[in-house]
Write a protein that holds these residues in place. Structure first.
Motif, PDB file in Angstrom:
ATOM      1  N   ASP A  80       0.834  -1.190   0.000  1.00  0.00           N
ATOM      2  CA  ASP A  80       0.000   0.000   0.000  1.00  0.00           C
ATOM      3  C   ASP A  80       0.878   1.252   0.000  1.00  0.00           C
ATOM      4  O   ASP A  80       2.103   1.169  -0.061  1.00  0.00           O
ATOM      5  CB  ASP A  80      -0.922  -0.009   1.230  1.00  0.00           C
ATOM      6  CG  ASP A  80      -2.000  -1.086   1.120  1.00  0.00           C
ATOM      7  OD1 ASP A  80      -2.348  -1.456  -0.018  1.00  0.00           O
ATOM      8  OD2 ASP A  80      -2.476  -1.553   2.171  1.00  0.00           O
ATOM      9  N   TYR A 300     -11.956  -1.441   0.084  1.00  0.00           N
ATOM     10  CA  TYR A 300     -11.677  -2.313   1.221  1.00  0.00           C
ATOM     11  C   TYR A 300     -11.033  -1.496   2.326  1.00  0.00           C
ATOM     12  O   TYR A 300     -10.418  -0.444   2.085  1.00  0.00           O
ATOM     13  CB  TYR A 300     -10.772  -3.488   0.832  1.00  0.00           C
ATOM     14  CG  TYR A 300      -9.369  -3.084   0.430  1.00  0.00           C
ATOM     15  CD1 TYR A 300      -8.339  -2.994   1.381  1.00  0.00           C
ATOM     16  CD2 TYR A 300      -9.059  -2.797  -0.898  1.00  0.00           C
ATOM     17  CE1 TYR A 300      -7.060  -2.622   1.018  1.00  0.00           C
ATOM     18  CE2 TYR A 300      -7.777  -2.429  -1.271  1.00  0.00           C
ATOM     19  CZ  TYR A 300      -6.782  -2.348  -0.299  1.00  0.00           C
ATOM     20  OH  TYR A 300      -5.505  -1.973  -0.660  1.00  0.00           O
ATOM     21  N   ILE A 301     -11.196  -1.930   3.569  1.00  0.00           N
ATOM     22  CA  ILE A 301     -10.536  -1.351   4.733  1.00  0.00           C
ATOM     23  C   ILE A 301      -9.935  -2.503   5.507  1.00  0.00           C
ATOM     24  O   ILE A 301     -10.654  -3.405   5.944  1.00  0.00           O
ATOM     25  CB  ILE A 301     -11.521  -0.556   5.614  1.00  0.00           C
ATOM     26  CG1 ILE A 301     -12.125   0.609   4.813  1.00  0.00           C
ATOM     27  CG2 ILE A 301     -10.827  -0.040   6.864  1.00  0.00           C
ATOM     28  CD1 ILE A 301     -13.196   1.371   5.570  1.00  0.00           C
ATOM     29  N   GLN A 302      -8.617  -2.489   5.651  1.00  0.00           N
ATOM     30  CA  GLN A 302      -7.923  -3.653   6.202  1.00  0.00           C
ATOM     31  C   GLN A 302      -6.987  -3.226   7.321  1.00  0.00           C
ATOM     32  O   GLN A 302      -6.197  -2.285   7.165  1.00  0.00           O
ATOM     33  CB  GLN A 302      -7.126  -4.358   5.096  1.00  0.00           C
ATOM     34  CG  GLN A 302      -6.382  -5.597   5.556  1.00  0.00           C
ATOM     35  CD  GLN A 302      -5.644  -6.262   4.417  1.00  0.00           C
ATOM     36  OE1 GLN A 302      -5.676  -5.798   3.273  1.00  0.00           O
ATOM     37  NE2 GLN A 302      -4.978  -7.352   4.705  1.00  0.00           N
ATOM     38  N   GLU A 303      -7.054  -3.916   8.455  1.00  0.00           N
ATOM     39  CA  GLU A 303      -6.139  -3.647   9.559  1.00  0.00           C
ATOM     40  C   GLU A 303      -4.751  -4.182   9.202  1.00  0.00           C
ATOM     41  O   GLU A 303      -4.607  -5.320   8.745  1.00  0.00           O
ATOM     42  CB  GLU A 303      -6.633  -4.304  10.844  1.00  0.00           C
ATOM     43  CG  GLU A 303      -5.821  -3.942  12.069  1.00  0.00           C
ATOM     44  CD  GLU A 303      -6.426  -4.476  13.355  1.00  0.00           C
ATOM     45  OE1 GLU A 303      -5.912  -4.126  14.435  1.00  0.00           O
ATOM     46  OE2 GLU A 303      -7.423  -5.240  13.276  1.00  0.00           O
ATOM     47  N   VAL A 304      -3.723  -3.352   9.402  1.00  0.00           N
ATOM     48  CA  VAL A 304      -2.364  -3.740   9.031  1.00  0.00           C
ATOM     49  C   VAL A 304      -1.416  -3.761  10.221  1.00  0.00           C
ATOM     50  O   VAL A 304      -0.217  -4.008  10.055  1.00  0.00           O
ATOM     51  CB  VAL A 304      -1.807  -2.804   7.933  1.00  0.00           C
ATOM     52  CG1 VAL A 304      -2.599  -2.954   6.652  1.00  0.00           C
ATOM     53  CG2 VAL A 304      -1.803  -1.345   8.396  1.00  0.00           C
ATOM     54  N   TYR A 309      -4.973   1.173   9.731  1.00  0.00           N
ATOM     55  CA  TYR A 309      -5.872   0.540   8.781  1.00  0.00           C
ATOM     56  C   TYR A 309      -5.603   1.119   7.395  1.00  0.00           C
ATOM     57  O   TYR A 309      -5.484   2.340   7.232  1.00  0.00           O
ATOM     58  CB  TYR A 309      -7.336   0.797   9.152  1.00  0.00           C
ATOM     59  CG  TYR A 309      -7.786   0.115  10.417  1.00  0.00           C
ATOM     60  CD1 TYR A 309      -8.512  -1.070  10.375  1.00  0.00           C
ATOM     61  CD2 TYR A 309      -7.484   0.658  11.666  1.00  0.00           C
ATOM     62  CE1 TYR A 309      -8.930  -1.698  11.542  1.00  0.00           C
ATOM     63  CE2 TYR A 309      -7.891   0.040  12.837  1.00  0.00           C
ATOM     64  CZ  TYR A 309      -8.607  -1.143  12.766  1.00  0.00           C
ATOM     65  OH  TYR A 309      -9.015  -1.766  13.930  1.00  0.00           O
ATOM     66  N   SER A 310      -5.493   0.240   6.425  1.00  0.00           N
ATOM     67  CA  SER A 310      -5.343   0.671   5.040  1.00  0.00           C
ATOM     68  C   SER A 310      -6.729   0.936   4.459  1.00  0.00           C
ATOM     69  O   SER A 310      -7.607   0.084   4.507  1.00  0.00           O
ATOM     70  CB  SER A 310      -4.626  -0.392   4.213  1.00  0.00           C
ATOM     71  OG  SER A 310      -4.636  -0.049   2.835  1.00  0.00           O
ATOM     72  N   TYR A 316      -3.779   5.694   5.081  1.00  0.00           N
ATOM     73  CA  TYR A 316      -3.925   4.928   6.311  1.00  0.00           C
ATOM     74  C   TYR A 316      -4.635   5.766   7.368  1.00  0.00           C
ATOM     75  O   TYR A 316      -4.489   6.991   7.425  1.00  0.00           O
ATOM     76  CB  TYR A 316      -2.562   4.497   6.865  1.00  0.00           C
ATOM     77  CG  TYR A 316      -1.814   3.549   5.976  1.00  0.00           C
ATOM     78  CD1 TYR A 316      -1.987   2.171   6.082  1.00  0.00           C
ATOM     79  CD2 TYR A 316      -0.921   4.032   5.013  1.00  0.00           C
ATOM     80  CE1 TYR A 316      -1.299   1.307   5.272  1.00  0.00           C
ATOM     81  CE2 TYR A 316      -0.223   3.161   4.197  1.00  0.00           C
ATOM     82  CZ  TYR A 316      -0.425   1.803   4.325  1.00  0.00           C
ATOM     83  OH  TYR A 316       0.250   0.940   3.504  1.00  0.00           O
ATOM     84  N   ASN A 329     -19.320  -4.286   5.521  1.00  0.00           N
ATOM     85  CA  ASN A 329     -19.344  -4.317   4.058  1.00  0.00           C
ATOM     86  C   ASN A 329     -20.724  -3.910   3.561  1.00  0.00           C
ATOM     87  O   ASN A 329     -21.738  -4.455   4.000  1.00  0.00           O
ATOM     88  CB  ASN A 329     -18.971  -5.705   3.543  1.00  0.00           C
ATOM     89  CG  ASN A 329     -17.520  -6.054   3.830  1.00  0.00           C
ATOM     90  OD1 ASN A 329     -16.639  -5.213   3.664  1.00  0.00           O
ATOM     91  ND2 ASN A 329     -17.276  -7.272   4.276  1.00  0.00           N
ATOM     92  N   ALA A 334     -16.485  -1.220   1.608  1.00  0.00           N
ATOM     93  CA  ALA A 334     -16.352  -1.267   3.061  1.00  0.00           C
ATOM     94  C   ALA A 334     -16.431   0.143   3.643  1.00  0.00           C
ATOM     95  O   ALA A 334     -16.134   1.133   2.966  1.00  0.00           O
ATOM     96  CB  ALA A 334     -15.026  -1.919   3.453  1.00  0.00           C
TER      97      ALA A 334
END
Length: 353
Positions: A80, A300-304, A309-310, A316, A329, A334
């Motif tokens: 990312d 999308y929202i993703q914990e990194v 969160y990305s 972020y 979702n 998301a």
């Protein structure tokens, strides 16, 4: 390039599809494709004062920066929008610079920042296109000792926002807010704003344009009441939220005030101590039941990790440990929600890009 990319390719083995000169890093204008593309930027770096210079490359996906033929920053790989920095001692004069970059798919971005002796952190290459002979000279605004606030029209995802305000900080972190929705619509680093369209030919367009590449956000209304767990969060302006005013604090920065029913919601932004993150604080008085704020909406929202969160690979969010987000979702993608209740009347989070 055919097929997926996970790292910078061997450029010597590839066929060049396009070459030429450019005065910017607006790579999207250099190719008809957004995915599976790779670029080599070459140029001369002119240094006025000898000393130590810190370079930072933000990229999604991979990048590498070379100065005088030696790699200074290796930010390669499929990832990312992430920064990497390198420090180098440079003599006064000209130095060879090369920047390699690739994007595989989805989110993309490339920014090159630098700072040095008696020089604040700034973008090395501007996004402002080269003017032709008939174009007017650009009219720009650059904050010096205090923030600059400009009311104007702002373009956001193909729409012209008519009730927008843009704030430029001397620290180099800037942003635009849609006052009708209380929504953060874009943010960027480096130089502040081109206001040529506001002043040339009586300012018919009334547009403020970020001088650097801006990251777009689409969080929607600042706050909304969701009576059901699966209720759709409103993204467009409506009577549920009303902008009342903004106040100027001791730092000469605005604090925006909104009303949702009986609730009074305040919204403010600050640069962190290292000028790396934009800190946003949302607070509420007299919170009504089922009041929420939406911090982000993306594919999308993703914990990194480490609270980050990305958000769609474009930027972020960093949440404090006491903030429990709701990530759900929806048909459009998301989204991240935070309840504004009696137990969490104020939240602060960081935006990094």
């Amino acid at each position: 390039i055919d097929g997926p990319l996970t790292q910078l390719p061997q450029f010597d083995s590839l066929k060049v599809t396009r070459e030429g000169t450019t005065d910017s890093l607006v790579y999207k204008t250099l190719s008809d494709r957004d995915e599976r593309v790779a670029y080599i930027f070459r140029g001369q770096l002119e240094v006025d004062k000898p000393g130590d210079y810190l370079f930072t490359v933000y990229s999604d996906d991979g990048s590498q920066l070379f100065i005088n033929g030696d790699m200074l920053i290796d930010n390669d790989g499929k990832h990312d929008y992430e920064p990497k920095s390198g420090l180098i001692t440079l003599a006064a004069g000209l130095h060879d610079l090369k920047l390699d970059y690739f994007n595989n798919n989805w989110g993309q971005g490339l920014t090159l920042m630098y700072e040095g002796p008696e020089m604040k952190k700034q973008s090395l290459l501007s996004r402002v296109p080269k003017l032709n002979a008939d174009a007017p000279p650009p009219i720009t605004i650059q904050p010096q000792d205090a923030p600059e606030m400009v009311r104007s029209f702002v373009m956001h995802q193909g729409k012209k926002l008519t009730h927008a305000i843009s704030i430029g900080n001397p620290e180099g972190l800037h942003y635009s807010v849609d006052l009708r929705r209380g929504s953060l619509v874009q943010f960027w680093r480096g130089d502040f704003a081109d206001v040529t369209d506001m002043w040339y030919h009586r300012g018919h367009e009334q547009l403020l344009r970020p001088t650097e590449m801006a990251v777009a956000s689409q969080a929607g209304l600042l706050a909304a009441v969701l009576e059901e767990p699966d209720a759709i969060y409103p993204s467009e302006y409506g009577p549920e939220l009303n902008f009342t005013r903004y106040e100027i604090d001791q730092s000469q920065l605005p604090i925006f005030q909104y009303q949702v029913g009986q609730s009074l919601v305040s919204d403010r932004y600050l640069a962190d101590a290292e000028n790396q993150e934009l800190l946003r604080t949302i607070s509420v008085q007299h919170p009504v039941e089922d009041l929420f704020t939406r911090l982000a909406s993306a594919e999308y929202i993703q914990e990194v990790g480490n609270g980050y969160y990305s958000v769609g690979g474009a930027y972020y969010l960093r949440l404090e440990t006491n903030i429990e987000p709701i990530i759900r979702n929806q048909p459009q993608g998301a989204e991240m929600l935070i309840p504004l209740t009696d137990n969490s009347k104020e939240i602060t989070y960081a935006i990094l890009w």
